[in-house]
Design a protein around this motif. Structure first.
Motif, short mmCIF file in Angstrom:
data_model
loop_
_atom_site.label_atom_id
_atom_site.label_comp_id
_atom_site.label_asym_id
_atom_site.label_seq_id
_atom_site.Cartn_x
_atom_site.Cartn_y
_atom_site.Cartn_z
N TYR A 237 0.87 -1.17 0.00
CA TYR A 237 0.00 0.00 0.00
C TYR A 237 0.90 1.22 0.00
O TYR A 237 1.61 1.50 0.98
N LEU A 238 0.90 1.93 -1.11
CA LEU A 238 1.81 3.07 -1.28
C LEU A 238 1.04 4.34 -1.63
O LEU A 238 0.10 4.30 -2.42
N ARG A 239 1.46 5.44 -1.05
CA ARG A 239 0.99 6.77 -1.41
C ARG A 239 2.22 7.66 -1.45
O ARG A 239 2.59 8.29 -0.47
N GLY A 240 2.88 7.65 -2.61
CA GLY A 240 4.16 8.31 -2.74
C GLY A 240 4.11 9.79 -2.43
O GLY A 240 5.06 10.35 -1.87
N ASN A 241 3.01 10.45 -2.81
CA ASN A 241 2.90 11.89 -2.58
C ASN A 241 2.80 12.22 -1.10
O ASN A 241 3.07 13.36 -0.68
N ALA A 242 2.41 11.24 -0.26
CA ALA A 242 2.31 11.46 1.18
C ALA A 242 3.42 10.74 1.95
O ALA A 242 3.45 10.79 3.18
N SER A 287 11.31 -12.32 0.18
CA SER A 287 11.53 -12.82 -1.18
C SER A 287 10.24 -13.05 -1.97
O SER A 287 9.98 -14.16 -2.46
N PRO A 288 9.42 -12.01 -2.15
CA PRO A 288 8.19 -12.20 -2.94
C PRO A 288 8.48 -12.37 -4.43
O PRO A 288 9.44 -11.79 -4.96
N ASP A 289 7.62 -13.14 -5.10
CA ASP A 289 7.68 -13.28 -6.55
C ASP A 289 6.79 -12.27 -7.25
O ASP A 289 6.94 -12.03 -8.44
N LEU A 290 5.83 -11.69 -6.49
CA LEU A 290 4.83 -10.83 -7.11
C LEU A 290 4.39 -9.75 -6.13
O LEU A 290 4.14 -10.04 -4.96
N TYR A 291 4.31 -8.51 -6.64
CA TYR A 291 3.78 -7.40 -5.86
C TYR A 291 2.34 -7.15 -6.29
O TYR A 291 2.05 -6.98 -7.47
N LEU A 292 1.43 -7.12 -5.32
CA LEU A 292 0.02 -6.81 -5.55
C LEU A 292 -0.24 -5.42 -5.01
O LEU A 292 0.13 -5.11 -3.88
N MET A 293 -0.88 -4.54 -5.83
CA MET A 293 -1.00 -3.14 -5.46
C MET A 293 -2.31 -2.53 -5.94
O MET A 293 -2.96 -3.07 -6.83
N MET A 294 -2.63 -1.37 -5.35
CA MET A 294 -3.70 -0.53 -5.88
C MET A 294 -3.14 0.31 -7.03
O MET A 294 -1.98 0.74 -6.99
N THR A 295 -3.96 0.55 -8.04
CA THR A 295 -3.50 1.27 -9.23
C THR A 295 -3.00 2.67 -8.90
O THR A 295 -1.93 3.08 -9.35
N ARG A 296 -3.77 3.41 -8.11
CA ARG A 296 -3.33 4.77 -7.78
C ARG A 296 -2.08 4.77 -6.92
O ARG A 296 -1.25 5.68 -7.01
N GLY A 297 -1.93 3.75 -6.11
CA GLY A 297 -0.71 3.63 -5.31
C GLY A 297 0.51 3.45 -6.19
O GLY A 297 1.56 4.06 -5.96
N LEU A 298 0.36 2.61 -7.20
CA LEU A 298 1.47 2.40 -8.14
C LEU A 298 1.78 3.68 -8.90
O LEU A 298 2.94 4.07 -9.08
N GLU A 299 0.72 4.37 -9.34
CA GLU A 299 0.92 5.63 -10.06
C GLU A 299 1.59 6.67 -9.18
O GLU A 299 2.39 7.49 -9.66
N SER A 300 1.30 6.65 -7.88
CA SER A 300 1.82 7.68 -6.98
C SER A 300 3.33 7.62 -6.79
O SER A 300 3.95 8.60 -6.35
N VAL A 301 3.93 6.46 -7.11
CA VAL A 301 5.38 6.35 -6.99
C VAL A 301 6.06 6.38 -8.36
O VAL A 301 7.27 6.12 -8.47
N GLY A 302 5.29 6.68 -9.41
CA GLY A 302 5.88 6.78 -10.74
C GLY A 302 5.82 5.51 -11.54
O GLY A 302 6.67 5.26 -12.40
N GLY A 303 4.81 4.68 -11.27
CA GLY A 303 4.65 3.45 -12.03
C GLY A 303 5.67 2.39 -11.64
O GLY A 303 6.33 2.48 -10.59
N VAL A 304 5.81 1.39 -12.47
CA VAL A 304 6.70 0.27 -12.17
C VAL A 304 8.14 0.74 -12.03
O VAL A 304 8.87 0.31 -11.12
N ASP A 305 8.58 1.64 -12.90
CA ASP A 305 9.95 2.13 -12.84
C ASP A 305 10.22 2.85 -11.52
O ASP A 305 11.26 2.67 -10.89
N GLY A 306 9.25 3.65 -11.09
CA GLY A 306 9.41 4.35 -9.82
C GLY A 306 9.38 3.41 -8.64
O GLY A 306 10.10 3.60 -7.65
N LEU A 307 8.52 2.38 -8.73
CA LEU A 307 8.43 1.40 -7.66
C LEU A 307 9.78 0.74 -7.41
O LEU A 307 10.18 0.51 -6.26
N MET A 308 10.51 0.47 -8.48
CA MET A 308 11.80 -0.21 -8.35
C MET A 308 12.86 0.64 -7.66
O MET A 308 13.91 0.13 -7.26
#
Length: 357
Positions: A237-242, A287-308
């Motif tokens: 659960y990510l809210r990059g702007n906050a 060691s997760p194989d998969l990240y499950l997220m909310m769409t706006r949460g992913l967008e808030s950190v800059g998408g997949v590239d930002g998440l990394m």
């Protein structure tokens, strides 16, 4: 925002027990040619790339304009008996959008006069918002709508606003804020009881149970029999702007969702309870194989590239393969009447080509 490589996801379980209404369309259109996941030769699932889970969020009401049988005296979660005498102007407010969606599914959608930011089904998006700054209740906006009853829970606040509404003479019913598959039926029936339509609640709960059982059975067919071959998942659960970066563990609702998807919840496995700030060392060790997220949460950190770029995220198998599955904030953890379609869509995004027999 960096470009995202999202697979084209359409909920099609042709030939299976799910989405029977789509069967004819599936047989004529065929399956999309962009599998999001692959099965390795040893039977182990291997995640290849990101995907967005999408599904039809429209819900068929269980009844047409049911007539509430009132008054109802209902002891809410605080133990306080609340008397409801009028259900003509309803507000149903929580962090997940579950309560308003349930009211709509009961056939009382035309009585809703406002909504929270998480209520995302198309039939209700025209209603005025009564939340601001995310999930904060706006007391003035609520009072302006003159609700005859308010259903809410402690997932949303501040509590002072809920108390203000109660002090103003509005019946405010505090519901449970727990979300899990096994609680969907009781939650539907509780909302129906408060609003004086208990029989509609029983029918809706039964329908959702049947649809959920069918969805779980279909997912079970896609999951490797050997637990060692199943995908290790974690809900972020990510809210990059906050500056909010959490991972969800046991009792959060995400643990049950991952279980229903046939995955291994690495946060619960690590002993994490509820929601906790993301810890890079702990995440790498899990060691997760998969990240499950909310769409706006992913967008808030800059998408997949930002998440990394977040500490520890790239240093996991999920990070190495950019294995991220996101879904609408309105739906992924709502655990309401739309849960069966949520499960279907996530299975499609996670298992890709394997989900299309």
């Amino acid at each position: 925002m960096p470009a995202r490589r999202a697979s084209r996801v359409v909920v099609r379980f042709c030939g299976g027990v799910l989405s029977l209404a789509l069967l004819a369309a599936c047989s004529s259109l065929g399956a999309p040619a962009t599998p999001g996941r692959a099965v390795a030769g040893d039977g182990r699932l291997e995640c290849r790339r990101p995907a967005t889970a999408r599904s039809q969020v429209t819900i068929e009401p269980i009844a047409t304009d049911p007539e509430p049988q009132l008054p109802v005296v209902y002891p809410d979660i605080t133990g306080k008996p609340v008397t409801v005498t009028d259900a003509s102007r309803i507000l149903a407010l929580d962090t997940y959008g579950t309560l308003a969606t349930t009211v709509y599914a009961l056939g009382l959608g035309d009585r809703l006069v406002g909504r929270d930011v998480s209520t995302g089904i198309p039939e209700l998006t025209h209603l005025p918002l009564v939340t601001h700054n995310g999930h904060q209740l706006n007391g003035e906006a609520i009072l302006d709508l003159r609700p005859s009853v308010v259903l809410t829970d402690y997932s949303i606040g501040p509590l002072e606003v809920q108390l203000q509404l109660r002090d103003s003479g509005i019946p405010v019913v505090i519901m449970s804020d727990r979300r899990a598959r096994d609680l969907i039926g009781p939650q539907i029936e509780a909302v129906a009881t408060v609003l004086g339509v208990p029989q509609a609640g029983e029918r809706l709960a039964a329908r959702v149970r049947g649809e959920t059982d069918a969805a779980r059975a279909r997912v079970a067919e896609l999951v490797p029999a050997d637990p060692a071959h199943r995908l290790r998942m974690v809900f972020l659960y990510l809210r990059g702007n906050a500056g909010v970066y959490y991972w969800f563990g046991e009792g959060s609702g995400a643990d049950g969702l991952i279980q229903d998807l046939g995955g291994i919840d690495v946060a619960s496995e690590a002993g994490l309870k509820g929601m906790r700030p993301l810890n890079a060392e702990g995440l790498v060790k899990a060691s997760p194989d998969l990240y499950l997220m909310m769409t706006r949460g992913l967008e808030s950190v800059g998408g997949v590239d930002g998440l990394m770029q977040l500490p520890g995220v790239a240093d996991t198998p999920a990070g190495a393969h950019a294995c991220v599955v996101d879904m609408s904030d309105h739906q992924v953890l709502s655990f309401g009447p739309q849960f069966p379609t949520t499960l279907e869509a996530l299975a499609e995004a996670i298992y890709g080509e394997a989900a299309r027999p």
